[in-house]
Design an enzyme around this catalytic site. Structure first.
Site, PDB file in Angstrom:
ATOM      1  N   CYS A   2       0.820  -1.206   0.000  1.00 63.17           N
ATOM      2  CA  CYS A   2       0.000   0.000   0.000  1.00 63.17           C
ATOM      3  C   CYS A   2       0.856   1.258   0.000  1.00 63.17           C
ATOM      4  CB  CYS A   2      -0.872   0.041   1.245  1.00 63.17           C
ATOM      5  SG  CYS A   2      -1.790  -1.448   1.528  1.00 63.17           S
ATOM      6  N   ARG A  27       5.051  -0.210  -6.135  1.00 63.71           N
ATOM      7  CA  ARG A  27       5.020  -0.984  -4.900  1.00 63.71           C
ATOM      8  C   ARG A  27       4.008  -2.135  -4.973  1.00 63.71           C
ATOM      9  NH1 ARG A  27       6.743   2.427  -0.301  1.00 63.71           N
ATOM     10  NH2 ARG A  27       5.312   1.268   0.991  1.00 63.71           N
ATOM     11  N   TRP A  75      -3.216  -2.646  -1.288  1.00 58.58           N
ATOM     12  CA  TRP A  75      -2.842  -4.027  -1.623  1.00 58.58           C
ATOM     13  C   TRP A  75      -3.576  -4.889  -0.606  1.00 58.58           C
ATOM     14  CZ3 TRP A  75      -0.049  -8.176   0.535  1.00 58.58           C
ATOM     15  CH2 TRP A  75       0.460  -9.112  -0.385  1.00 58.58           C
ATOM     16  N   ASN A 100      -1.537   2.056   6.016  1.00 55.04           N
ATOM     17  CA  ASN A 100      -0.693   0.932   5.579  1.00 55.04           C
ATOM     18  C   ASN A 100      -0.434   0.058   6.790  1.00 55.04           C
ATOM     19  OD1 ASN A 100      -0.532   2.184   3.143  1.00 55.04           O
ATOM     20  ND2 ASN A 100       1.666   2.627   3.234  1.00 55.04           N
ATOM     21  N   GLY A 101      -0.362  -1.259   6.602  1.00 56.43           N
ATOM     22  CA  GLY A 101      -0.077  -2.155   7.730  1.00 56.43           C
ATOM     23  C   GLY A 101      -1.291  -3.009   8.058  1.00 56.43           C
ATOM     24  N   GLU A 483      18.015 -17.632  -7.817  1.00 53.94           N
ATOM     25  CA  GLU A 483      17.568 -16.292  -8.199  1.00 53.94           C
ATOM     26  C   GLU A 483      16.958 -16.323  -9.606  1.00 53.94           C
ATOM     27  OE1 GLU A 483      16.878 -13.666  -6.830  1.00 53.94           O
ATOM     28  OE2 GLU A 483      16.954 -12.114  -8.366  1.00 53.94           O
ATOM     29  N   LYS A 487      13.157 -15.226 -10.479  1.00 56.46           N
ATOM     30  CA  LYS A 487      12.822 -14.212 -11.506  1.00 56.46           C
ATOM     31  C   LYS A 487      11.804 -14.761 -12.486  1.00 56.46           C
ATOM     32  CE  LYS A 487      13.918 -11.249 -10.150  1.00 56.46           C
ATOM     33  NZ  LYS A 487      14.766 -10.950  -9.034  1.00 56.46           N
ATOM     34  N   GLU A 490       8.341 -15.223 -10.883  1.00 57.34           N
ATOM     35  CA  GLU A 490       7.783 -13.935 -10.475  1.00 57.34           C
ATOM     36  C   GLU A 490       7.159 -13.174 -11.643  1.00 57.34           C
ATOM     37  OE1 GLU A 490      10.950 -11.519  -8.940  1.00 57.34           O
ATOM     38  OE2 GLU A 490       9.665 -10.537  -7.478  1.00 57.34           O
ATOM     39  N   HIS A 506      18.665 -37.266  -6.298  1.00 60.46           N
ATOM     40  CA  HIS A 506      17.947 -37.551  -5.044  1.00 60.46           C
ATOM     41  C   HIS A 506      16.459 -37.212  -5.151  1.00 60.46           C
ATOM     42  CE1 HIS A 506      21.753 -38.442  -3.197  1.00 60.46           C
ATOM     43  NE2 HIS A 506      22.234 -37.302  -3.645  1.00 60.46           N
ATOM     44  N   LYS A 605       6.368  -4.367  -4.145  1.00 56.91           N
ATOM     45  CA  LYS A 605       7.793  -4.058  -4.159  1.00 56.91           C
ATOM     46  C   LYS A 605       8.370  -4.022  -2.745  1.00 56.91           C
ATOM     47  CE  LYS A 605      11.693  -2.841  -6.034  1.00 56.91           C
ATOM     48  NZ  LYS A 605      12.434  -3.917  -6.708  1.00 56.91           N
TER      49      LYS A 605
END
Ligand code: M6R
Length: 610
Positions: A2, A27, A75, A100-101, A483, A487, A490, A506, A605
């Site tokens: 948010c 964000r 968000w 926010n939160g 990574e 990517k 995502e 394995h 973000k």
């Protein structure tokens, strides 16, 4: 996550608020809203599901005029994305709140307020703040005091801004666990969750501390700590360019930021390697003394930053001879852990505001870590302010949700930290010189890697109809494989996993068939022959491979394998060099899949809630 913007001015603030929200889009959010008090002390609101542009269009059709206002990108946490759940929330047509939160005790507060006759319109936790402020105002002499009484009853995290249309000269803001920054203008002042939102209107900022409540008017800002005592929060000029939010010639921020890596690394190195020697003061006052006494390093981070920490473990143990553990912040913060003697706690975070990492740092202090260092890209962020030492990466603002230049500059910072610690633990002068040389060679090497873009783009087509992908690496390339997988999932939404190549037999070998592309990171290093055996294991099971390797590794393209030649580089910096082709591969696959590259679905973000 948010975003918040607020303004108290003489001029109409709607455009400032909407531009601020646009600058916070990176964000991640699902809806946006604005509330403005007009000259007749009426509260006017507009909310839209979807992009800020929808809200901007609504305001063109029905303008809201007035000099005091608040705005928000939401968000969803409590309640689905919808106009009703979008902020600002309003009580009795007078009190408007953005937040926010997460308010953890919202259910208990909701029942109490319902008992007092308040009617709730949304499913959000935020709406309790709105009605609680309205309720507290009945027995308070000011909005400030009503908000101070309100926040004492809130459990959880909040950065919140409260507006009362009957008192349009003031906004009241409060911070606990969610960052807020005050922006100072001439005859007008602002509030936001991120300085990016306010760069078009001011460069002068001060950060609120935990527990602060502040009253913001056109000519004055008064800040009070959690005990209600007046306090000063120093205002500083921000050294961030106005244009950091501009995509320039690039189609996406992620592509721009991928191409910015040579420059970002040059900036991160600049002035820190003086005459081939590392300037220890770059980590902050007292760094040398702290590094001298370090016997163990504990690294804590999330997501991409966690992967950079994983690479650092290889470097610290092999090059500096110091033991190192790495843990995901959300795990570390909820378990009892052992604190080895003379341990340095290192957090890594692009934003410096990740809730789990911040909580882990605070816990580490409580359980006995003597000193802390953060590797961070945002000056003045919570992790920077709460750590003993800080290494600031100079990546510049990173807007794409998928981290690129923040990651590679973190690796540069971590390699410099390895040098700084290693010099006290018997690292030879030759090794120090070698690392320094390798670091200096990086920007030019990365320029060479970026020249591979069109051949990597050609590969992307092969992934268009794939649902899964496997990434393999060994040693310090294993975190790079992780990574690469992060990517890809995502931004292209293709399910991707990474394995240390030695683990294949394995279990994961069972997955191999023609429908499972296998991406291998294979620089010529001490493990290359081992990795080649793993490649043969995949080949024997009909897997199709994409191998990123240098010419010294002697891989050749054939029916089962496409080899992408990566420029030869020193082993030490190979994890950084091999990151870029994987970023480009994910980017081009996402383009083919037509996803929202810069704001992938469901992601944010800056993850300021746990
Ligand atoms: O700001 P931080 O570095 O603390 O963020 C941690 C993660 O949320 C972040 O790296 C995330 O994994 C990225 N979106 C990955 O590209």
């Amino acid at each position: 996550m948010c975003g918040i913007v607020g303004a108290v001015a003489q001029r109409d603030v709607a455009d400032i608020l909407v531009e601020g929200l646009k600058r916070l889009e990176y964000r991640g959010y699902d809806s946006a809203g604005v509330a403005i008090t007009n000259n007749n002390n009426e509260l006017l609101t507009a909310k839209r599901l979807g992009k800020v542009q929808e809200l901007a269009q609504a305001l063109i059709e029905t303008p809201l005029t007035g000099g005091t206002g608040i705005a928000h990108t939401r968000w969803a946490t409590h309640g689905a994305p919808s106009e009703v759940n979008a902020h600002p929330h309003v009580s009795n047509s007078t009190i408007a709140v953005v937040h926010n939160g997460i308010i953890e005790n919202h259910e208990a507060l909701r029942s109490r307020l319902q008992g007092l006759g308040y009617e709730f319109l949304s499913q959000t936790d935020t709406e309790v703040i709105t009605h609680l402020v309205h309720h507290e105002l009945k027995s308070s002499d000011s909005l400030l005091s009503a908000v101070q009484k309100t926040v004492k009853q809130l459990e959880g995290a909040y950065g919140t801004v409260v507006m009362d249309s009957r008192d349009k000269d003031n906004l009241i803001v409060a911070r606990s666990g969610s960052p807020l920054v005050i922006g100072y203008g001439v005859g007008e002042n602002f509030i936001a969750s991120d300085i990016m939102a306010l760069l078009p209107v001011t460069r002068k900022f001060s950060y609120l501390e935990e527990g602060d409540v502040a009253q913001i008017s056109r000519f004055n800002v008064s800040v009070f700590d959690s005990n209600g005592k007046p306090v000063e929060r120093e205002a500083k000029e921000a050294n961030v360019s106005h244009d950091s939010g501009d995509k320039g010639e690039y189609r996406h921020y992620m592509l721009k930021e991928t191409y910015e890596q040579p420059t970002a690394i040059r900036n991160t190195l600049d002035g820190r390697l003086v005459a081939g020697k590392l300037d220890i003061n770059t980590f902050g006052e007292g760094a040398d003394e702290i590094f001298k006494n370090v016997e163990h390093v504990q690294i804590i981070a999330c997501g991409t930053s966690y992967h950079s920490g994983m690479v650092a473990r290889y470097w610290l143990e092999e090059l500096a001879g110091v033991s190192c553990n790495i843990e995901i912040a959300s795990e570390f913060r909820y378990r009892k852990s052992f604190v080895p003697k003379n341990s340095l706690l290192v957090t890594i975070s692009q934003s410096g505001e990740t809730a789990d990492t911040l909580a882990a740092l605070r816990l580490a202090k409580e359980i006995g870590y003597q000193s802390s260092l953060v590797i961070c890209n945002v000056p003045g962020s919570s992790l920077v302010r709460e750590s003993d030492l800080a290494f600031m990466t100079k990546a510049g603002a990173e807007i794409g949700v998928a981290s690129t230049k923040a990651f590679t500059t973190q690796l540069v910072g971590l390699l410099m930290m390895t040098l700084a610690i290693g010099k006290h633990h018997g690292m030879s002068d030759e090794k120090q010189a070698e690392i320094t040389q390798s670091l200096m060679s990086l920007p030019a090497k990365l320029d060479e890697v970026l020249a591979l873009a069109s051949s990597i783009e050609d590969l992307a087509e092969d992934f268009a109809d794939k649902h899964h992908a496997l990434f393999l690496g060994r040693g310090d390339q294993y975190p790079i494989a992780m990574e690469g997988a992060l990517k890809l999932k995502e931004i292209s939404y293709i399910h991707a996993e990474a394995y240390a190549a030695g683990e294949l037999k394995h279990g994961p070998l069972a997955l191999i068939d023609a429908e499972m592309p296998v991406i291998v990171v294979a620089p010529k290093n001490d493990l290359i022959e081992k990795l080649k055996s793993n490649v043969e294991e995949v080949r024997a099971r009909g897997g199709l491979m994409y191998v990123f390797a240098d010419s010294d590794a002697h891989f050749a393209s054939d029916d089962t394998m496409k080899v992408i030649d990566v420029p030869i580089c020193d082993d030490i910096i190979a994890p950084i060099v091999y990151t870029l082709p994987l970023q480009l591969l994910s980017y081009y696959v996402a383009i083919i899949k037509g996803t929202d590259v810069d704001q992938p679905r469901n992601l944010a973000k800056s993850v300021t809630v746990e």
